[in-house]
Design a protein around this motif. Sequence first.
Motif, PDB file in Angstrom:
ATOM      1  N   ALA A   1      -1.384  13.124   2.580  1.00  0.00           N
ATOM      2  CA  ALA A   1      -0.558  11.974   2.966  1.00  0.00           C
ATOM      3  C   ALA A   1      -1.268  10.662   2.632  1.00  0.00           C
ATOM      4  O   ALA A   1      -0.639   9.700   2.181  1.00  0.00           O
ATOM      5  N   GLY A   2      -2.584  10.616   2.861  1.00  0.00           N
ATOM      6  CA  GLY A   2      -3.334   9.400   2.543  1.00  0.00           C
ATOM      7  C   GLY A   2      -3.306   9.086   1.057  1.00  0.00           C
ATOM      8  O   GLY A   2      -3.112   7.932   0.646  1.00  0.00           O
ATOM      9  N   GLU A   3      -3.480  10.121   0.235  1.00  0.00           N
ATOM     10  CA  GLU A   3      -3.437   9.913  -1.215  1.00  0.00           C
ATOM     11  C   GLU A   3      -2.044   9.460  -1.653  1.00  0.00           C
ATOM     12  O   GLU A   3      -1.895   8.598  -2.518  1.00  0.00           O
ATOM     13  N   ARG A   4      -1.022  10.052  -1.042  1.00  0.00           N
ATOM     14  CA  ARG A   4       0.346   9.684  -1.410  1.00  0.00           C
ATOM     15  C   ARG A   4       0.642   8.238  -1.018  1.00  0.00           C
ATOM     16  O   ARG A   4       1.288   7.498  -1.777  1.00  0.00           O
ATOM     17  N   LEU A   5       0.180   7.811   0.141  1.00  0.00           N
ATOM     18  CA  LEU A   5       0.394   6.428   0.570  1.00  0.00           C
ATOM     19  C   LEU A   5      -0.280   5.445  -0.384  1.00  0.00           C
ATOM     20  O   LEU A   5       0.275   4.390  -0.703  1.00  0.00           O
ATOM     21  N   ARG A   6      -1.474   5.800  -0.849  1.00  0.00           N
ATOM     22  CA  ARG A   6      -2.150   4.927  -1.819  1.00  0.00           C
ATOM     23  C   ARG A   6      -1.354   4.850  -3.125  1.00  0.00           C
ATOM     24  O   ARG A   6      -1.245   3.776  -3.749  1.00  0.00           O
ATOM     25  N   ALA A   7      -0.769   5.981  -3.531  1.00  0.00           N
ATOM     26  CA  ALA A   7       0.050   5.975  -4.744  1.00  0.00           C
ATOM     27  C   ALA A   7       1.306   5.127  -4.542  1.00  0.00           C
ATOM     28  O   ALA A   7       1.751   4.432  -5.474  1.00  0.00           O
ATOM     29  N   LEU A   8       1.865   5.159  -3.328  1.00  0.00           N
ATOM     30  CA  LEU A   8       3.053   4.347  -3.050  1.00  0.00           C
ATOM     31  C   LEU A   8       2.736   2.857  -3.153  1.00  0.00           C
ATOM     32  O   LEU A   8       3.572   2.065  -3.604  1.00  0.00           O
ATOM     33  N   VAL A   9       1.530   2.464  -2.728  1.00  0.00           N
ATOM     34  CA  VAL A   9       1.129   1.055  -2.835  1.00  0.00           C
ATOM     35  C   VAL A   9       1.101   0.622  -4.305  1.00  0.00           C
ATOM     36  O   VAL A   9       1.595  -0.447  -4.674  1.00  0.00           O
ATOM     37  N   ASP A  10       0.528   1.487  -5.158  1.00  0.00           N
ATOM     38  CA  ASP A  10       0.484   1.164  -6.589  1.00  0.00           C
ATOM     39  C   ASP A  10       1.902   1.055  -7.156  1.00  0.00           C
ATOM     40  O   ASP A  10       2.184   0.173  -7.980  1.00  0.00           O
ATOM     41  N   THR A  11       2.776   1.946  -6.726  1.00  0.00           N
ATOM     42  CA  THR A  11       4.168   1.893  -7.192  1.00  0.00           C
ATOM     43  C   THR A  11       4.830   0.599  -6.740  1.00  0.00           C
ATOM     44  O   THR A  11       5.554  -0.058  -7.502  1.00  0.00           O
ATOM     45  N   TRP A  12       4.595   0.220  -5.484  1.00  0.00           N
ATOM     46  CA  TRP A  12       5.167  -1.021  -4.938  1.00  0.00           C
ATOM     47  C   TRP A  12       4.741  -2.225  -5.780  1.00  0.00           C
ATOM     48  O   TRP A  12       5.561  -3.086  -6.118  1.00  0.00           O
ATOM     49  N   LYS A  13       3.446  -2.281  -6.112  1.00  0.00           N
ATOM     50  CA  LYS A  13       2.920  -3.416  -6.869  1.00  0.00           C
ATOM     51  C   LYS A  13       3.591  -3.527  -8.240  1.00  0.00           C
ATOM     52  O   LYS A  13       3.674  -4.629  -8.799  1.00  0.00           O
ATOM     53  N   GLY A  14       4.044  -2.410  -8.790  1.00  0.00           N
ATOM     54  CA  GLY A  14       4.665  -2.433 -10.110  1.00  0.00           C
ATOM     55  C   GLY A  14       6.134  -2.798 -10.089  1.00  0.00           C
ATOM     56  O   GLY A  14       6.744  -2.962 -11.154  1.00  0.00           O
ATOM     57  N   LEU A  15       6.726  -2.936  -8.884  1.00  0.00           N
ATOM     58  CA  LEU A  15       8.149  -3.266  -8.792  1.00  0.00           C
ATOM     59  C   LEU A  15       8.356  -4.780  -8.714  1.00  0.00           C
ATOM     60  O   LEU A  15       7.507  -5.499  -8.186  1.00  0.00           O
ATOM     61  N   PRO A  16       9.502  -5.272  -9.217  1.00  0.00           N
ATOM     62  CA  PRO A  16       9.785  -6.731  -9.147  1.00  0.00           C
ATOM     63  C   PRO A  16       9.949  -7.181  -7.694  1.00  0.00           C
ATOM     64  O   PRO A  16      10.313  -6.390  -6.823  1.00  0.00           O
ATOM     65  N   ARG A  17       9.696  -8.447  -7.445  1.00  0.00           N
ATOM     66  CA  ARG A  17       9.890  -9.006  -6.112  1.00  0.00           C
ATOM     67  C   ARG A  17      11.371  -9.228  -5.861  1.00  0.00           C
ATOM     68  O   ARG A  17      12.139  -9.545  -6.766  1.00  0.00           O
ATOM     69  N   LEU A  18      11.771  -9.071  -4.616  1.00  0.00           N
ATOM     70  CA  LEU A  18      13.141  -9.372  -4.199  1.00  0.00           C
ATOM     71  C   LEU A  18      13.178 -10.807  -3.678  1.00  0.00           C
ATOM     72  O   LEU A  18      12.190 -11.550  -3.813  1.00  0.00           O
ATOM     73  N   ASP A  19      14.285 -11.176  -3.093  1.00  0.00           N
ATOM     74  CA  ASP A  19      14.275 -12.463  -2.420  1.00  0.00           C
ATOM     75  C   ASP A  19      13.234 -12.395  -1.303  1.00  0.00           C
ATOM     76  O   ASP A  19      12.933 -11.326  -0.760  1.00  0.00           O
ATOM     77  N   ARG A  20      12.681 -13.525  -0.960  1.00  0.00           N
ATOM     78  CA  ARG A  20      11.515 -13.549  -0.076  1.00  0.00           C
ATOM     79  C   ARG A  20      11.772 -12.870   1.259  1.00  0.00           C
ATOM     80  O   ARG A  20      10.934 -12.094   1.738  1.00  0.00           O
ATOM     81  N   LYS A  21      12.936 -13.119   1.855  1.00  0.00           N
ATOM     82  CA  LYS A  21      13.236 -12.547   3.176  1.00  0.00           C
ATOM     83  C   LYS A  21      13.281 -11.017   3.109  1.00  0.00           C
ATOM     84  O   LYS A  21      12.631 -10.336   3.902  1.00  0.00           O
ATOM     85  N   SER A  22      14.024 -10.490   2.126  1.00  0.00           N
ATOM     86  CA  SER A  22      14.147  -9.033   2.007  1.00  0.00           C
ATOM     87  C   SER A  22      12.797  -8.400   1.679  1.00  0.00           C
ATOM     88  O   SER A  22      12.422  -7.362   2.236  1.00  0.00           O
ATOM     89  N   ASP A  23      12.077  -9.033   0.735  1.00  0.00           N
ATOM     90  CA  ASP A  23      10.796  -8.476   0.321  1.00  0.00           C
ATOM     91  C   ASP A  23       9.816  -8.446   1.496  1.00  0.00           C
ATOM     92  O   ASP A  23       9.095  -7.462   1.703  1.00  0.00           O
ATOM     93  N   ASP A  24       9.789  -9.530   2.275  1.00  0.00           N
ATOM     94  CA  ASP A  24       8.872  -9.588   3.413  1.00  0.00           C
ATOM     95  C   ASP A  24       9.225  -8.553   4.473  1.00  0.00           C
ATOM     96  O   ASP A  24       8.336  -7.908   5.061  1.00  0.00           O
ATOM     97  N   GLU A  25      10.520  -8.358   4.721  1.00  0.00           N
ATOM     98  CA  GLU A  25      10.931  -7.385   5.737  1.00  0.00           C
ATOM     99  C   GLU A  25      10.547  -5.965   5.328  1.00  0.00           C
ATOM    100  O   GLU A  25      10.006  -5.193   6.138  1.00  0.00           O
ATOM    101  N   LEU A  26      10.815  -5.617   4.068  1.00  0.00           N
ATOM    102  CA  LEU A  26      10.469  -4.272   3.599  1.00  0.00           C
ATOM    103  C   LEU A  26       8.957  -4.069   3.576  1.00  0.00           C
ATOM    104  O   LEU A  26       8.453  -3.003   3.935  1.00  0.00           O
ATOM    105  N   TRP A  27       8.235  -5.117   3.139  1.00  0.00           N
ATOM    106  CA  TRP A  27       6.771  -4.996   3.112  1.00  0.00           C
ATOM    107  C   TRP A  27       6.214  -4.837   4.522  1.00  0.00           C
ATOM    108  O   TRP A  27       5.249  -4.090   4.728  1.00  0.00           O
TER     109      TRP A  27
END
Length: 409
Positions: free
Chosen positions: A144-170
């Motif tokens: 699970a720890g390794e998968r969470l780290r991979a999810l962070v890398d995936t997140w960084k590669g995605l475009p930003r949303l509008d600030r409110k939505s992006d902040d809430e999801l983050w």
Amino acid sequence: MSSDPWGRVDETGTVYVRTADGEQVVGSWAAGSPEEALAYFERKYEGLVVEIGLLEKRVKTTDLSAKDAQTAIDHLREQVDAHHAVGDLEALKTRLDKLVATVEARREERKAQRAKQSDEARRAKEDLVTEAEQLAQSDQWRAAGERLRALVDTWKGLPRLDRKSDDELWHRFSHARSAFSKRRKAHFAQLDAQREEARKTKERLVSEAEALSGSTDWGPTAARYRELMAEWKAAGRAQREHEDDLWNRFRGAQDVFFAARSGVFAERDAEQAENLKLKEELAEEAEKLLPISDLKGTRAAFRSINERWEAIGHVPRDARPKVEGRMHTVERAIQEAEEAEWRRTNPEARARAEGLTGQLQAAVDKLRGQIEQARAQGNASRADKLERELEGRQALLDQALKGLQEFGG
């Protein structure tokens, strides 16, 4: 005066261009002939044609932004509207209008594309958040720890949303990671405490095992070692740096004890093997007393054999039932013979003699059937034992028949 289909120069040197709204003044020319004037302004027209053509190509083949394209169109339109060129200005306006429509279509296309990318990015980030929140409850700490780290890398590669939505999801994503880290930290802290407790328990077990290693109280000590082993397994694992050393000490103490016990038992086994040989000889001597012809003499002879039997020590545990069973068979035959003798001499036995004979005959028949079954099953040992028992029963049957004859006489 000089002219062409799209313009003319009057006698004052004024240059005109023909448009849908009528003639428009292009400018004045005093540096040469009218033909040169027209040629000059026609070249300016050709320049506009080239610029518009280049802009059309850029719009179609490059990633020129709609804003920059519109600025370039406006600049060219100002030049066309200024009528400083001789040529089909309406055609240029038409091309510019088409170019505006193309740019607008491109803007809408890119807007839709950005909206689609934004929706895809939103769904992707929502999926990442959902998975992270599920992983936050997992006990598969490493995976699970390794998968969470991979999810962070995936997140960084995605475009930003509008600030409110992006902040809430983050925020949800980050909270899930923090919750997992907190649970994992608590788990390993508890595990460390358990391992420390296991180390203390095993230290105590090792101390007792080492204290018992010199014992010669074989049975109780061996039983205690089994208990210690059960406690060892129940204690769980200590820290890796202590576990192997503790186990080696614990096992070493047991090995010392059991090696000493094995040596003593080897001597005892040799003695018991000799005892077994002697008892087998006595059992064979007893079996020769059957069938019984002289009950009194047989009883005396068996008593002598039994006294010698009792004087001999233990035999191996696994051999005891067989050799003792042989003696018991002879003893039962004598007892049954005694009972038959008593019944023969007892007035009340006369009435039961015939029934007894039938029972003995049934017993003899049953034994014969069992012997045949044992032989068929390849159980020679059981067959031999039943054969000896049959001899005793047959002797009793013979005596019963003789007694029955006596009763009949």
